[in-house]
Design a protein around this motif. Sequence first.
Motif, PDB file in Angstrom:
ATOM      1  N   VAL A   1       0.852  -1.191   0.000  1.00 46.15           N
ATOM      2  CA  VAL A   1       0.000   0.000   0.000  1.00 46.15           C
ATOM      3  C   VAL A   1       0.889   1.242   0.000  1.00 46.15           C
ATOM      4  CG1 VAL A   1      -1.755   1.297   1.245  1.00 46.15           C
ATOM      5  CG2 VAL A   1      -1.841  -1.198   1.209  1.00 46.15           C
ATOM      6  N   VAL A   2       0.856   2.008  -1.082  1.00 44.93           N
ATOM      7  CA  VAL A   2       1.590   3.277  -1.137  1.00 44.93           C
ATOM      8  C   VAL A   2       0.649   4.457  -0.973  1.00 44.93           C
ATOM      9  CG1 VAL A   2       3.479   2.375  -2.525  1.00 44.93           C
ATOM     10  CG2 VAL A   2       1.472   3.322  -3.655  1.00 44.93           C
TER      11      VAL A   2
ATOM     12  N   GLY B   1      -5.503   6.740   1.567  1.00 39.18           N
ATOM     13  CA  GLY B   1      -6.777   6.278   1.020  1.00 39.18           C
ATOM     14  C   GLY B   1      -7.406   7.254   0.049  1.00 39.18           C
ATOM     15  N   SER B   2      -6.591   8.044  -0.645  1.00 35.06           N
ATOM     16  CA  SER B   2      -7.122   9.018  -1.600  1.00 35.06           C
ATOM     17  C   SER B   2      -7.968   8.323  -2.658  1.00 35.06           C
ATOM     18  CB  SER B   2      -5.974   9.766  -2.283  1.00 35.06           C
ATOM     19  OG  SER B   2      -6.455  10.553  -3.359  1.00 35.06           O
TER      20      SER B   2
ATOM     21  N   LYS C   1       3.136   8.935   5.538  1.00 35.84           N
ATOM     22  CA  LYS C   1       3.899   8.118   4.597  1.00 35.84           C
ATOM     23  C   LYS C   1       3.561   8.441   3.153  1.00 35.84           C
ATOM     24  CE  LYS C   1       4.490   4.309   7.849  1.00 35.84           C
ATOM     25  NZ  LYS C   1       4.204   2.875   8.148  1.00 35.84           N
ATOM     26  N   SER C   2       2.449   9.148   2.936  1.00 37.84           N
ATOM     27  CA  SER C   2       2.096   9.589   1.583  1.00 37.84           C
ATOM     28  C   SER C   2       1.270  10.854   1.680  1.00 37.84           C
ATOM     29  CB  SER C   2       1.320   8.508   0.828  1.00 37.84           C
ATOM     30  OG  SER C   2       0.048   8.308   1.397  1.00 37.84           O
TER      31      SER C   2
ATOM     32  N   SER D   1      -1.678  20.675  -0.800  1.00 39.02           N
ATOM     33  CA  SER D   1      -1.519  19.361  -0.187  1.00 39.02           C
ATOM     34  C   SER D   1      -2.772  18.997   0.600  1.00 39.02           C
ATOM     35  CB  SER D   1      -0.314  19.368   0.760  1.00 39.02           C
ATOM     36  OG  SER D   1      -0.350  18.266   1.634  1.00 39.02           O
ATOM     37  N   GLU D   2      -3.168  17.717   0.528  1.00 40.03           N
ATOM     38  CA  GLU D   2      -4.324  17.257   1.301  1.00 40.03           C
ATOM     39  C   GLU D   2      -3.973  16.999   2.763  1.00 40.03           C
ATOM     40  OE1 GLU D   2      -6.173  13.892  -0.501  1.00 40.03           O
ATOM     41  OE2 GLU D   2      -6.954  15.040  -2.206  1.00 40.03           O
ATOM     42  N   ASN D   3      -2.698  16.712   3.048  1.00 40.47           N
ATOM     43  CA  ASN D   3      -2.341  16.285   4.402  1.00 40.47           C
ATOM     44  C   ASN D   3      -1.208  17.084   5.030  1.00 40.47           C
ATOM     45  OD1 ASN D   3      -4.136  13.854   4.669  1.00 40.47           O
ATOM     46  ND2 ASN D   3      -3.000  13.278   2.826  1.00 40.47           N
ATOM     47  N   GLY D   4      -0.940  18.276   4.494  1.00 39.87           N
ATOM     48  CA  GLY D   4      -0.033  19.184   5.188  1.00 39.87           C
ATOM     49  C   GLY D   4       1.393  19.242   4.688  1.00 39.87           C
TER      50      GLY D   4
END
Length: 423
Positions: free
Chosen positions: A33-34, A38-39, A358-359, A315-318
């Motif tokens: 899982v990269v 969960g985009s 991690k992504s 960015s979705e996650n900062g």
Amino acid sequence: MNKIILSLLTASNLLKFAALTFAVFVLVACCGVVNTTGSKFFTEDGMCNEKLKTFVSLPPKNVKFYVEVSGSMNGFFRSNLSTKFKNDVWSVITDFVPSDGNVNVFGEQNKPAVAVPVNTFRDGMNKGTFVSASSTDVPDMIARMLDDVDAKSSEVGVLISDMKYDPVGNSALKALLTQYSTDIRNIMMRHRNVVVCLIAATSEYIDKNSNEATPDSPYYYLVVGNKANVVFMRNFIATLLNNNKTFVDEIEWGIDYLSPSIIVSDADYLTEIDANKSYGGFDDECNIVLDIDITNYPWTFESKDYLVKNLSIKSENGAEAVIDTKKITYDISYDDGKQLKRTAIAKVPVKIQNMFDKSDVFEISMTCPETQEPNSRFMRYLNSQDVNDVTTTFSMEGLLGGFYSSMERFKNVHPVHLLISTK
């Protein structure tokens, strides 16, 4: 040592598009899982779920030219005197009109254009036949051209005019000028299938008494048709004018540019695993270069300041994506070795850093302001108070206002997404 994976795709469920140059780019092969966030835009292993659909310009099947011949245009048509106007107009027209074709000439107010054989038009233009005391009506010319052009059948209309609207001899002149924008709006509302581009050019304007030339007098090419054909004609005409150093600026309405075409052309600190698709060996940060194809976008995107102002990377996650504005470069060509054909690529360096997970997924989008930029080169011709001033365009605000009130400049924004994983 960590690894990185980058994938590009659109944000909406768009139809499949065949061009391989708009394919997804992946920078690292890895298993498991990269897509740890969960985009919805990617599968677990980092593959894209959607296909890009980018805007493509196409040559029209037919081009109809309309030329205004009136008193305000006389300085461009002086008998046996050369002007950049004559040179550029003839060059543009003969690229699309065959030797047995016609040019449509508007010579009298509220009357239809007269079809003139193309070589007769050149003789008249060079010998001063079109020097006139008549006046024309810009809204009427635009309306007649739109009624005559079949955009659905890939036909384009090009009106060549100084675009000065001055309803001479009408007792309601002031009222007509204040209603100018409304008149243009109403005309365009009747032609919902048409998009519009206005190209500004300059030429000498020669005084009738002294034969002295005023340099850089503005005139325009108003292009109407379907979006694919109008953008093709815009690029062709503007490229020709640019080569002749007479191009000023262009602005268009009604075009949806779909998703930007972006590829990752360079990524340092990474080792290629799968040609053009996979790279490995990423540590704490990564410098990449985004090649953004701006060929079919407004020409203002050739300005670094304008590009950065209207390019968004979120960015979705900062995590951070920092554009190195000073190192932006352009790869622009105005011919393909055979003919005039503009291609323009903006090369935008971006540093990816401070990824907290991690992504992460980055949303990349391009837009342009609904209104004209305050520093636009069009602005130098606005706010003219004198219809006889050949260095400005009387009533241009009314024309632009009519287009703005009836048509969107940039219809939608369809982002591209970039997945980066260090797993």
